[in-house]
Design a protein around this motif. Structure first.
Motif, PDB file in Angstrom:
ATOM      1  N   SER A 130      -7.224   4.784   4.194  1.00 41.86           N
ATOM      2  CA  SER A 130      -8.171   4.259   3.217  1.00 41.86           C
ATOM      3  C   SER A 130      -7.765   2.886   2.679  1.00 41.86           C
ATOM      4  O   SER A 130      -8.600   2.154   2.148  1.00 41.86           O
ATOM      5  CB  SER A 130      -8.314   5.230   2.040  1.00 41.86           C
ATOM      6  OG  SER A 130      -7.097   5.272   1.290  1.00 41.86           O
ATOM      7  N   GLU A 136      -4.895  10.293   5.455  1.00 41.37           N
ATOM      8  CA  GLU A 136      -6.165   9.802   4.912  1.00 41.37           C
ATOM      9  C   GLU A 136      -5.918   8.711   3.871  1.00 41.37           C
ATOM     10  O   GLU A 136      -6.668   7.743   3.780  1.00 41.37           O
ATOM     11  CB  GLU A 136      -6.944  10.961   4.274  1.00 41.37           C
ATOM     12  CG  GLU A 136      -7.523  11.945   5.277  1.00 41.37           C
ATOM     13  CD  GLU A 136      -8.289  13.053   4.577  1.00 41.37           C
ATOM     14  OE1 GLU A 136      -8.462  12.975   3.340  1.00 41.37           O
ATOM     15  OE2 GLU A 136      -8.719  13.993   5.273  1.00 41.37           O
ATOM     16  N   HIS A 137      -4.866   8.903   3.086  1.00 41.04           N
ATOM     17  CA  HIS A 137      -4.522   7.913   2.061  1.00 41.04           C
ATOM     18  C   HIS A 137      -4.157   6.578   2.714  1.00 41.04           C
ATOM     19  O   HIS A 137      -4.610   5.523   2.275  1.00 41.04           O
ATOM     20  CB  HIS A 137      -3.353   8.435   1.224  1.00 41.04           C
ATOM     21  CG  HIS A 137      -2.849   7.458   0.218  1.00 41.04           C
ATOM     22  ND1 HIS A 137      -3.622   6.982  -0.824  1.00 41.04           N
ATOM     23  CD2 HIS A 137      -1.637   6.836   0.095  1.00 41.04           C
ATOM     24  CE1 HIS A 137      -2.911   6.141  -1.559  1.00 41.04           C
ATOM     25  NE2 HIS A 137      -1.708   6.028  -1.011  1.00 41.04           N
ATOM     26  N   TRP A 138      -3.359   6.619   3.780  1.00 40.26           N
ATOM     27  CA  TRP A 138      -2.982   5.379   4.462  1.00 40.26           C
ATOM     28  C   TRP A 138      -4.216   4.690   5.030  1.00 40.26           C
ATOM     29  O   TRP A 138      -4.399   3.489   4.857  1.00 40.26           O
ATOM     30  CB  TRP A 138      -2.017   5.660   5.614  1.00 40.26           C
ATOM     31  CG  TRP A 138      -0.746   6.343   5.225  1.00 40.26           C
ATOM     32  CD1 TRP A 138      -0.141   6.314   3.996  1.00 40.26           C
ATOM     33  CD2 TRP A 138       0.060   7.173   6.055  1.00 40.26           C
ATOM     34  NE1 TRP A 138       0.987   7.080   4.013  1.00 40.26           N
ATOM     35  CE2 TRP A 138       1.146   7.611   5.266  1.00 40.26           C
ATOM     36  CE3 TRP A 138      -0.021   7.588   7.376  1.00 40.26           C
ATOM     37  CZ2 TRP A 138       2.149   8.447   5.767  1.00 40.26           C
ATOM     38  CZ3 TRP A 138       0.965   8.418   7.885  1.00 40.26           C
ATOM     39  CH2 TRP A 138       2.043   8.840   7.084  1.00 40.26           C
ATOM     40  N   LYS A 149      -4.175  14.980  -1.836  1.00 44.12           N
ATOM     41  CA  LYS A 149      -4.782  14.150  -0.797  1.00 44.12           C
ATOM     42  C   LYS A 149      -3.871  14.089   0.421  1.00 44.12           C
ATOM     43  O   LYS A 149      -2.645  13.975   0.294  1.00 44.12           O
ATOM     44  CB  LYS A 149      -5.062  12.745  -1.317  1.00 44.12           C
ATOM     45  CG  LYS A 149      -5.858  11.889  -0.346  1.00 44.12           C
ATOM     46  CD  LYS A 149      -6.409  10.645  -1.007  1.00 44.12           C
ATOM     47  CE  LYS A 149      -7.296   9.871  -0.061  1.00 44.12           C
ATOM     48  NZ  LYS A 149      -7.918   8.679  -0.681  1.00 44.12           N
ATOM     49  N   VAL A 181       1.195   9.027  -2.750  1.00 45.90           N
ATOM     50  CA  VAL A 181      -0.029   9.681  -2.288  1.00 45.90           C
ATOM     51  C   VAL A 181      -0.548  10.570  -3.414  1.00 45.90           C
ATOM     52  O   VAL A 181       0.203  11.388  -3.962  1.00 45.90           O
ATOM     53  CB  VAL A 181       0.242  10.533  -1.033  1.00 45.90           C
ATOM     54  CG1 VAL A 181      -1.025  11.266  -0.596  1.00 45.90           C
ATOM     55  CG2 VAL A 181       0.779   9.654   0.095  1.00 45.90           C
ATOM     56  N   PRO A 182      -1.809  10.396  -3.825  1.00 47.25           N
ATOM     57  CA  PRO A 182      -2.352  11.218  -4.916  1.00 47.25           C
ATOM     58  C   PRO A 182      -2.235  12.707  -4.598  1.00 47.25           C
ATOM     59  O   PRO A 182      -2.369  13.129  -3.446  1.00 47.25           O
ATOM     60  CB  PRO A 182      -3.820  10.782  -4.991  1.00 47.25           C
ATOM     61  CG  PRO A 182      -3.841   9.413  -4.393  1.00 47.25           C
ATOM     62  CD  PRO A 182      -2.792   9.419  -3.327  1.00 47.25           C
ATOM     63  N   HIS A 210       0.834  -1.216   0.000  1.00 50.57           N
ATOM     64  CA  HIS A 210       0.000   0.000   0.000  1.00 50.57           C
ATOM     65  C   HIS A 210       0.864   1.259   0.000  1.00 50.57           C
ATOM     66  O   HIS A 210       0.618   2.175  -0.789  1.00 50.57           O
ATOM     67  CB  HIS A 210      -0.929   0.000   1.202  1.00 50.57           C
ATOM     68  CG  HIS A 210      -1.848   1.188   1.223  1.00 50.57           C
ATOM     69  ND1 HIS A 210      -2.889   1.346   0.327  1.00 50.57           N
ATOM     70  CD2 HIS A 210      -1.866   2.282   2.009  1.00 50.57           C
ATOM     71  CE1 HIS A 210      -3.510   2.480   0.568  1.00 50.57           C
ATOM     72  NE2 HIS A 210      -2.916   3.067   1.580  1.00 50.57           N
TER      73      HIS A 210
END
Length: 410
Positions: free
Chosen positions: A379, A375-377, A371, A367-368, A362
């Motif tokens: 998700s 929050e990315h982690w 974003k 990270v987009p 992951h």
């Protein structure tokens, strides 16, 4: 509902050997249906009449040897696990059985070792409920390599100045070459006493000449045919696999994991998408359609694969590695790398390979833009699992390590 007992076929040309197996496995009579065949022809007659879960055969038999029999098993019942149990281990026999056999054990084999091998083969098969998928995985004899890697490997193997270190470097840069080499190293063909998950160690233990013989004479390494498949997508997947393996190793090392766990983490990380490579090689059409649907809808790859194919790449890869005799921590890490909470037998410590591989697969994705990293982690990571093993606080450090590894592969 009571599940049907699995059926195991034992084949040998000596009735006395079969009688000995019958006695030594008497305690498992309620666990499996045990069927015994004297010679290959009798075994084929059984194959044509009833479904089998595992076939265990001697190698040297008159009329039809074990390699020929297992070729018939692969054609008639590809979903069955195929195991050689033989005292015949000269080089020519190895070359004939590396393809049709999933695993190889040398006589005399302790009964408990054989029991455990059968149980592992049955256990991993339960992760796939679809007969076509079982046939896909059971029928696979290798994972293809990228053409460039095959060319480099054969050039080095045939060079007068060829070296084990350079051969190991080339193999370690390609998932197909790596998984096929480690499959052989960890089989019973070569009398290696412990599991090997490091490519250089595998090359050194087999020896340069044996690796060359396996590649040139036995043909254990095959190349992807780019006809009908997206070779660029395969290359991207291979690169991602290398990055996952490197990050999983770094995560394991940062937690002061033992050397064996570090090597297992890198091995499992690199092989986490071996199921995807199998699909690319064997089912290019359905994979192409799946990728198009995902591009249009954006969605979760695991859900999409299970909906379209009946199983995910993680399940296919885990079952394949389990059939090929890879060590349990590697199989578990591949099988559950997206959802480690689903693994009932995982280690409860942060140095377990499954933790490193889950985080790596992951975190290695950037990270987009726009974003928030946290929050990315959240998700994508299995936070319940990471909390259980006390690793949530380490995620930020692992993410920094991921950034540095991505730069190395740019």
């Amino acid at each position: 509902m009571t599940l049907a007992k699995p059926t195991i076929l034992f084949v040998d040309d000596e009735k006395g050997v079969l009688d000995g197996l019958r006695r030594s496995l008497y305690a498992q009579r309620d666990e499996w249906n045990q069927v015994f065949a004297v010679g290959g022809q009798e075994a084929v007659a059984i194959l044509e009449k009833q479904a089998l879960d595992v076939v265990i055969t001697d190698m040297r038999m008159p009329g039809m040897d074990g390699a020929t029999l297992l070729d018939r098993v692969r054609a008639l019942q590809p979903e069955a696990a195929r195991i050689v149990l033989s005292g015949f281990s000269v080089r020519e026999a190895i070359f004939r059985t590396v393809g049709p056999a999933h695993q190889y054990y040398v006589k005399p084999c302790p009964p408990q070792t054989l029991v455990e091998a059968i149980r592992r083969a049955l256990a991993v098969r339960r992760a796939l409920r679809s007969p076509p998928l079982l046939a896909l995985v059971g029928g696979a004899t290798s994972i293809p390599a990228l053409p460039k890697a095959i060319t480099e490997l054969f050039s080095e193997l045939q060079s007068p100045e060829g070296s084990a270190a350079e051969v190991a470097r080339i193999i370690a840069q390609d998932v197909g070459l790596t998984v096929n080499l480690l499959k052989l190293t960890n089989s019973g063909f070569f009398y290696i006493p412990s599991a090997v998950t490091d490519v250089l160690q595998a090359v050194k233990m087999l020896g340069f000449e044996m690796v060359r013989a396996l590649a040139v004479l036995a043909g254990v390494f095959e190349s992807f045919s780019c006809a009908g498949i997206d070779c660029q997508a395969v290359k991207q997947l291979e690169r991602r696999s290398l990055e996952i393996g490197a990050l999983a190793r770094g995560i394991a090392e940062s937690g002061n994991a033992p050397r064996s766990a570090v090597e297992q983490a890198q091995c499992a990380g690199m092989l986490a998408h071996v199921g995807s490579l199998l699909l690319f090689a064997q089912w290019p059409g359905p994979v192409a359609e799946l990728r198009k649907d995902l591009d249009r809808s954006g969605g979760d790859i695991i859900t999409a694969e299970r909906t379209a194919l009946g199983a995910s790449h993680a399940e296919l890869g885990g079952v394949l590695l389990g059939l090929w005799g890879f060590t349990d921590p590697v199989v578990e890490a591949v099988l559950f790398h997206h959802h480690p909470s689903n693994c009932a037998f995982r280690s409860s410590c942060t140095d377990a390979p499954i933790a490193a591989v889950h985080a790596a697969q992951h975190l290695i994705k950037p990270v987009p833009e726009g974003k928030d990293a946290k929050e990315h982690w959240e998700s994508g990571l299995d936070l319940e699992f990471l909390s259980e093993i006390g690793a949530v606080s380490k995620v930020a450090d692992w993410a920094e390590l991921a950034t540095s590894i991505r730069k190395e592969y740019e």
